[in-house]
Design a protein around this motif. Structure first.
Motif, PDB file in Angstrom:
ATOM      1  N   GLY A 212       0.804  -1.208   0.000  1.00 27.59           N
ATOM      2  CA  GLY A 212       0.000   0.000   0.000  1.00 27.59           C
ATOM      3  C   GLY A 212       0.835   1.256   0.000  1.00 27.59           C
ATOM      4  O   GLY A 212       2.060   1.229  -0.111  1.00 27.59           O
ATOM      5  N   SER A 213       0.129   2.375   0.138  1.00 25.04           N
ATOM      6  CA  SER A 213       0.777   3.676   0.272  1.00 25.04           C
ATOM      7  C   SER A 213       0.739   4.005   1.748  1.00 25.04           C
ATOM      8  O   SER A 213      -0.237   4.553   2.261  1.00 25.04           O
ATOM      9  CB  SER A 213       0.029   4.736  -0.541  1.00 25.04           C
ATOM     10  N   LEU A 214       1.789   3.616   2.453  1.00 18.06           N
ATOM     11  CA  LEU A 214       1.783   3.664   3.909  1.00 18.06           C
ATOM     12  C   LEU A 214       2.612   4.831   4.418  1.00 18.06           C
ATOM     13  O   LEU A 214       3.756   5.008   4.022  1.00 18.06           O
ATOM     14  CB  LEU A 214       2.313   2.351   4.471  1.00 18.06           C
ATOM     15  N   HIS A 215       2.004   5.607   5.298  1.00 10.83           N
ATOM     16  CA  HIS A 215       2.677   6.775   5.856  1.00 10.83           C
ATOM     17  C   HIS A 215       3.532   6.368   7.058  1.00 10.83           C
ATOM     18  O   HIS A 215       3.196   5.467   7.803  1.00 10.83           O
ATOM     19  CB  HIS A 215       1.648   7.824   6.288  1.00 10.83           C
ATOM     20  N   SER A 216       4.639   7.059   7.241  1.00 14.61           N
ATOM     21  CA  SER A 216       5.497   6.873   8.419  1.00 14.61           C
ATOM     22  C   SER A 216       5.922   5.430   8.619  1.00 14.61           C
ATOM     23  O   SER A 216       5.976   4.930   9.744  1.00 14.61           O
ATOM     24  CB  SER A 216       4.752   7.365   9.676  1.00 14.61           C
ATOM     25  N   MET A 217       6.225   4.739   7.532  1.00 13.16           N
ATOM     26  CA  MET A 217       6.684   3.356   7.641  1.00 13.16           C
ATOM     27  C   MET A 217       8.075   3.328   8.277  1.00 13.16           C
ATOM     28  O   MET A 217       8.924   4.143   7.940  1.00 13.16           O
ATOM     29  CB  MET A 217       6.722   2.720   6.254  1.00 13.16           C
TER      30      MET A 217
ATOM     31  N   SER B 143      -8.964   7.265   6.704  1.00 13.74           N
ATOM     32  CA  SER B 143      -7.784   7.187   7.579  1.00 13.74           C
ATOM     33  C   SER B 143      -7.833   5.860   8.306  1.00 13.74           C
ATOM     34  O   SER B 143      -8.784   5.592   9.052  1.00 13.74           O
ATOM     35  CB  SER B 143      -7.781   8.341   8.585  1.00 13.74           C
ATOM     36  N   LEU B 144      -6.837   5.022   8.100  1.00  9.72           N
ATOM     37  CA  LEU B 144      -6.827   3.713   8.735  1.00  9.72           C
ATOM     38  C   LEU B 144      -6.675   3.816  10.247  1.00  9.72           C
ATOM     39  O   LEU B 144      -7.128   2.951  10.977  1.00  9.72           O
ATOM     40  CB  LEU B 144      -5.701   2.855   8.151  1.00  9.72           C
TER      41      LEU B 144
ATOM     42  N   TYR C  80      -5.635   9.328   4.078  1.00 10.25           N
ATOM     43  CA  TYR C  80      -4.974   8.764   2.899  1.00 10.25           C
ATOM     44  C   TYR C  80      -4.626   9.853   1.893  1.00 10.25           C
ATOM     45  O   TYR C  80      -3.603   9.791   1.227  1.00 10.25           O
ATOM     46  CB  TYR C  80      -5.909   7.735   2.266  1.00 10.25           C
ATOM     47  N   ASP C  81      -5.482  10.846   1.775  1.00  9.90           N
ATOM     48  CA  ASP C  81      -5.252  11.958   0.844  1.00  9.90           C
ATOM     49  C   ASP C  81      -4.831  13.220   1.583  1.00  9.90           C
ATOM     50  O   ASP C  81      -5.060  14.340   1.122  1.00  9.90           O
ATOM     51  CB  ASP C  81      -6.518  12.240   0.023  1.00  9.90           C
ATOM     52  N   GLY C  82      -4.174  13.040   2.738  1.00  6.37           N
ATOM     53  CA  GLY C  82      -3.783  14.182   3.568  1.00  6.37           C
ATOM     54  C   GLY C  82      -2.820  15.139   2.893  1.00  6.37           C
ATOM     55  O   GLY C  82      -2.683  16.290   3.320  1.00  6.37           O
ATOM     56  N   ILE C  83      -2.162  14.693   1.818  1.00  5.35           N
ATOM     57  CA  ILE C  83      -1.253  15.567   1.087  1.00  5.35           C
ATOM     58  C   ILE C  83      -1.983  16.795   0.546  1.00  5.35           C
ATOM     59  O   ILE C  83      -1.391  17.862   0.374  1.00  5.35           O
ATOM     60  CB  ILE C  83      -0.566  14.788  -0.070  1.00  5.35           C
ATOM     61  N   VAL C  84      -3.282  16.656   0.284  1.00  4.91           N
ATOM     62  CA  VAL C  84      -4.073  17.794  -0.204  1.00  4.91           C
ATOM     63  C   VAL C  84      -4.053  18.916   0.820  1.00  4.91           C
ATOM     64  O   VAL C  84      -3.805  20.088   0.493  1.00  4.91           O
ATOM     65  CB  VAL C  84      -5.529  17.370  -0.501  1.00  4.91           C
TER      66      VAL C  84
ATOM     67  N   ALA D 126     -15.339  13.256  -2.118  1.00  5.53           N
ATOM     68  CA  ALA D 126     -14.162  12.560  -1.599  1.00  5.53           C
ATOM     69  C   ALA D 126     -13.083  12.516  -2.667  1.00  5.53           C
ATOM     70  O   ALA D 126     -13.374  12.421  -3.858  1.00  5.53           O
ATOM     71  CB  ALA D 126     -14.519  11.142  -1.156  1.00  5.53           C
ATOM     72  N   THR D 127     -11.841  12.597  -2.246  1.00  4.00           N
ATOM     73  CA  THR D 127     -10.690  12.490  -3.141  1.00  4.00           C
ATOM     74  C   THR D 127     -10.061  11.127  -2.920  1.00  4.00           C
ATOM     75  O   THR D 127      -9.656  10.787  -1.802  1.00  4.00           O
ATOM     76  CB  THR D 127      -9.672  13.611  -2.855  1.00  4.00           C
ATOM     77  N   VAL D 128      -9.998  10.325  -3.992  1.00  2.00           N
ATOM     78  CA  VAL D 128      -9.591   8.921  -3.873  1.00  2.00           C
ATOM     79  C   VAL D 128      -8.640   8.557  -5.012  1.00  2.00           C
ATOM     80  O   VAL D 128      -8.560   9.266  -6.022  1.00  2.00           O
ATOM     81  CB  VAL D 128     -10.823   7.986  -3.914  1.00  2.00           C
ATOM     82  N   PRO D 129      -7.904   7.454  -4.895  1.00  2.00           N
ATOM     83  CA  PRO D 129      -7.050   6.999  -6.000  1.00  2.00           C
ATOM     84  C   PRO D 129      -7.869   6.736  -7.264  1.00  2.00           C
ATOM     85  O   PRO D 129      -9.020   6.286  -7.196  1.00  2.00           O
ATOM     86  CB  PRO D 129      -6.436   5.708  -5.451  1.00  2.00           C
TER      87      PRO D 129
END
Length: 307
Positions: free
Chosen positions: A155-160, A203-204, A212-216, A247-250
């Motif tokens: 996945g696209s995982l933050h703070s891995m 948000s998981l 997930y789209d927090g970059i926005v 919603a903003t999604v992949p």
């Protein structure tokens, strides 16, 4: 206390302990080991006798390790890691005859878009193997991978954590989904409309800052977030029933959501960089034959998905 060099100790019991400490279920451990459930139960009985401890207690949430089992966890995993990484890897992994369960940490988005193709590939290449997916809190993923409870995280995982190995599979962009019944939105969504409307974010962890789209929000400014949910697949149904939400999604996910008659896909009216999908694994399994084989299958599936 007996020690590992005792002539009465059967080293064949170590894989059973290893499977039970990771899977916490006798029947699933037996499936992974290619043993009968009664054989695993017998091996557990011998382990209990040798160490003078119950080791695993049956509870409503599975076989829970005792304090003594947790003391043994690190040395047993170290031994099994050495066996897998330094000895068995030379023999390779025979997918055609292997019988084991591959476990993947992935979101429901991954299950919807990519899991069917991976299942198709594994059915052909490894007919004796099966799959299990897990949804694991971010802060637990490293431990889950280290213990071997999961083979890979996708996945696209933050703070891995920096200690994990990773491989980029591909990059994808974001789009926005809206309700067709909202007459204020035409074929395009203006920047003003985008920030004026109320948003759903996934948000998981359940925290808005981990969306997930927090970059926005980081690049374009804070949005009006009305709902935070850990579930991707409920988003189109919520928007279908609430025409004022977006919603903003992949992009791949949006293409599936477009199957809902009330859902329309529009370009996100702010510059959002593409996000990377990666696979992650623990260094302990870098040279593990089965893990290495699985990583290649995942990469090949993702490569085909881009064609």
């Amino acid at each position: 206390m007996n020690n590992i060099h005792n002539a009465d100790f059967d080293l064949n019991l170590l894989p059973v302990f290893d499977a039970l400490i990771r899977i916490r279920n006798v029947s699933r451990a037996a499936q992974e080991l290619g043993m009968s459930q009664s054989a695993v139960s017998h091996a557990l009985k011998r382990l209990r006798l040798f160490f003078g401890d119950q080791l695993f207690l049956k509870t409503g949430s599975g076989m829970q390790p005792t304090p003594r089992a947790l003391e043994l966890l690190e040395p047993v995993l170290a031994v099994m890691g050495t066996v897998r990484g330094e000895l068995l890897v030379r023999e390779g992994f025979d997918a055609a005859t292997a019988r084991r369960v591959f476990s993947l940490c992935m979101t429901e988005m991954g299950e919807l878009i990519f899991l069917p193709k991976l299942i198709e590939r594994l059915r052909s290449a490894a007919p004796g193997c099966t799959l299990r997916t897990l949804q694991v809190p971010m802060q637990q993923i490293e431990d889950v991978l280290e213990r071997g409870e999961a083979d890979l995280a996708l996945g696209s995982l933050h703070s891995m954590p920096d200690g994990l190995f990773q491989q980029q599979l591909f990059t994808r962009s974001f789009v926005t989904i809206v309700n067709r019944r909202n007459r204020q939105i035409g074929e395009a969504l203006s920047r003003e409309q985008y920030f004026a409307m109320e948003h759903i974010v996934v948000s998981l962890s359940g925290r808005v800052e981990d969306a997930y789209d927090g970059i926005v929000d980081q690049l374009a400014g804070p949005r009006r977030i009305y709902l935070t949910t850990p579930h991707f697949l409920t988003v189109p149904m919520i928007i279908e029933a609430n025409a004022n939400l977006i919603a903003t999604v992949p992009r791949e996910l949006a293409s599936r959501f477009a199957g809902y008659r009330s859902i329309k896909v529009v370009e996100t009216p702010v510059v959002v960089p593409a996000f990377a999908i990666r696979q992650y694994w623990h260094p302990r399994f870098q040279h593990d034959g089965a893990n290495n084989w699985l990583r290649k299958q995942v990469k090949d599936v993702f490569d085909l998905h881009q064609e």
